[in-house]
Design an enzyme around this catalytic site. Structure first.
Site, PDB file in Angstrom:
ATOM      1  N   CYS A 114      19.003   1.421  14.231  1.00 52.71           N
ATOM      2  CA  CYS A 114      19.960   0.360  14.556  1.00 52.71           C
ATOM      3  C   CYS A 114      19.284  -1.012  14.508  1.00 52.71           C
ATOM      4  O   CYS A 114      18.424  -1.319  15.325  1.00 52.71           O
ATOM      5  CB  CYS A 114      20.545   0.667  15.946  1.00 52.71           C
ATOM      6  SG  CYS A 114      21.269  -0.731  16.804  1.00 52.71           S
ATOM      7  N   CYS A 127      19.573  -3.277  17.535  1.00 52.35           N
ATOM      8  CA  CYS A 127      18.752  -2.745  18.636  1.00 52.35           C
ATOM      9  C   CYS A 127      17.317  -3.222  18.489  1.00 52.35           C
ATOM     10  O   CYS A 127      16.676  -3.612  19.476  1.00 52.35           O
ATOM     11  CB  CYS A 127      18.757  -1.215  18.625  1.00 52.35           C
ATOM     12  SG  CYS A 127      20.376  -0.484  18.895  1.00 52.35           S
TER      13      CYS A 127
END
Ligand code: ZN
Length: 148
Positions: free
Chosen positions: A69, A72
């Protein structure tokens, strides 16, 4: 006035007691003798998360993330910075939802990054999307103002 706080050691998962006026004096674990706060988010797993969420007398912020991600990874250093600013009044933790898929399901994580703030095992707030360190600090302080 000093009260006794329970804090879970991130190294050996022992629950220790720290007088509140000693919290900022780099407490060490009585069991494994390591620093209970390191200024870095700790990694929680299926084996350790419940103890940290339930036993800590300080709020616990959990970043649910995954290695694939992008947002993230962008947020990770911001989250680390926020940990430096708010520890030892707040515990910062991360759960890798790719490695710990059962926990992603358990906490109903639909998008990542998602941050959740817990106190005594209760979820106080949830926030999805990457945030800056300042916004994370503001968010935590707005919900758990006793933290600082
Ligand atoms: Zn320990």
């Amino acid at each position: 006035m000093s009260v006794s706080l329970h804090v879970v050691c991130p190294h050996c998962q022992t629950t220790i007691r720290v007088p509140s006026d000693k919290l900022t004096q780099a407490p060490k674990c009585g069991q494994c003798h390591q620093a209970v706060f390191t200024g870095h988010p700790i990694d929680l797993t299926a084996a350790t998360y419940a103890k940290h969420l339930d036993r800590n007398d300080i709020p616990v912020v959990v970043d649910f993330w995954a290695p694939w991600c992008g947002p993230c990874r962008t947020m990770a250093p911001q989250f680390g910075q926020a940990a430096k600013l708010l520890e030892p009044h707040v515990r910062f933790a991360k759960i890798n939802t790719e490695a710990e898929q059962a926990l992603g399901a358990r906490f109903n994580i639909r998008s990542i990054p998602t941050m959740k703030l817990f106190l005594h095992g209760k979820e106080l707030a949830s926030q999805s999307g990457a945030m800056s360190a300042q916004d994370i600090v503001r968010w935590v302080n707005a919900i758990a103002p006793s933290a600082t």
